[in-house]
Design an enzyme around this catalytic site. Structure first.
Site, mmCIF file in Angstrom:
data_model
loop_
_atom_site.group_PDB
_atom_site.id
_atom_site.type_symbol
_atom_site.label_atom_id
_atom_site.label_comp_id
_atom_site.label_asym_id
_atom_site.label_seq_id
_atom_site.Cartn_x
_atom_site.Cartn_y
_atom_site.Cartn_z
ATOM 1 N N HIS A 99 0.907 -1.301 0.025
ATOM 2 C CA HIS A 99 0.070 0.016 0.030
ATOM 3 C C HIS A 99 0.895 1.302 0.144
ATOM 4 C CE1 HIS A 99 0.828 -1.244 4.150
ATOM 5 N NE2 HIS A 99 0.732 0.063 4.624
ATOM 6 N N HIS A 101 0.821 5.343 1.136
ATOM 7 C CA HIS A 101 0.092 6.344 1.949
ATOM 8 C C HIS A 101 0.150 7.708 1.338
ATOM 9 C CE1 HIS A 101 0.425 4.173 5.998
ATOM 10 N NE2 HIS A 101 1.273 3.440 5.428
HETATM 11 P P1 5GP Z 1 1.732 0.325 7.586
HETATM 12 O O1 5GP Z 1 2.439 0.550 8.850
HETATM 13 O O2 5GP Z 1 1.641 -1.171 7.276
HETATM 14 O O3 5GP Z 1 2.598 1.021 6.340
HETATM 15 O O4 5GP Z 1 0.468 1.082 7.648
HETATM 16 C C1 5GP Z 1 -0.833 0.347 7.793
HETATM 17 C C2 5GP Z 1 -1.854 1.485 7.908
HETATM 18 O O5 5GP Z 1 -3.206 0.568 7.800
HETATM 19 C C3 5GP Z 1 -1.728 2.112 9.281
HETATM 20 O O6 5GP Z 1 -1.544 3.459 9.147
HETATM 21 C C4 5GP Z 1 -3.250 1.665 9.815
HETATM 22 O O7 5GP Z 1 -3.781 2.758 10.551
HETATM 23 C C5 5GP Z 1 -3.902 1.308 8.940
HETATM 24 N N1 5GP Z 1 -4.792 0.294 8.959
HETATM 25 C C6 5GP Z 1 -4.787 -0.865 9.709
HETATM 26 N N2 5GP Z 1 -5.874 -1.412 9.815
HETATM 27 C C7 5GP Z 1 -6.933 -0.668 9.336
HETATM 28 C C8 5GP Z 1 -8.355 -1.181 9.046
HETATM 29 O O8 5GP Z 1 -8.888 -1.951 9.404
HETATM 30 N N3 5GP Z 1 -8.865 -0.031 8.261
HETATM 31 C C9 5GP Z 1 -8.351 1.326 7.761
HETATM 32 N N4 5GP Z 1 -9.000 2.179 7.065
HETATM 33 N N5 5GP Z 1 -7.155 1.474 8.066
HETATM 34 C C10 5GP Z 1 -6.444 0.340 8.834
#
Ligand code: 5GP
Ligand code: ZN
Length: 139
Positions: A99, A101
């Site tokens: 993903h 951001h």
């Molecule tokens: P990472 O740290 O893997 O780059 O980011 C994962 C992101 O996914 C985090 O910013 C977290 O807040 C978001 N996230 C995790 N679970 C969920 C969810 O169930 N729904 C949504 N909308 N965001 C999520």
């Protein structure tokens, strides 16, 4: 992947606030935003991270960031946006479904995500560049 939280969002098993979707990608609001409007862009297909995803998928995610970023900025009246990827656990990746951001930013919002640690010791910068080039040349 049934255990993946983002696959569940793709399948509507978990609700989300979607801001964009097409046949291959969706974008939705991060549940724990750095700033309001913080959006995640994902392929519908599951790949753990940038290294696992085909080049084209990664390129398409960036294309979408170029489309969605300015829309987020306008919608929340921000000044700019960060595009970010946490690739791997040590880099802060918590959800193993690739993903991007998109984080809207305002002048003086206090977020300092890229704090430098100071300059390289004498000779280290050239040596580090040399090592990276060597690895790239062997790929
Ligand atoms: P990472 O740290 O893997 O780059 O980011 C994962 C992101 O996914 C985090 O910013 C977290 O807040 C978001 N996230 C995790 N679970 C969920 C969810 O169930 N729904 C949504 N909308 N965001 C999520
Ligand atoms: Zn997934």
């Amino acid at each position: 992947m049934t255990s993946c939280v983002f696959c569940k969002i793709v399948a509507w098993e978990t609700p989300s606030q979607r801001v964009y979707e097409d046949d291959s990608y969706i974008a939705f609001l991060d549940i724990n935003p750095i700033n309001f409007g913080h959006t995640l862009i994902i392929p519908r297909k599951h790949y753990a991270n940038v290294d696992e995803a085909p080049e084209e998928e990664v390129a398409n995610l960036m294309k979408l960031a170029k489309k969605i970023g300015p829309a987020v900025v306008r919608a929340v009246d921000a000044d700019a946006y960060n595009i970010g990827v946490n690739n791997g656990r040590a880099a802060g990746q918590l959800v193993d479904h690739v993903h991007l951001h998109v984080i809207p930013r305002n002048e003086g919002d206090g977020l300092k995500a890229w704090l430098g640690r100071g300059r390289y010791p004498e000779g280290e910068m050239g040596a580090t560049a040399k090592k990276i080039k060597e690895v790239l040349e062997k790929q």
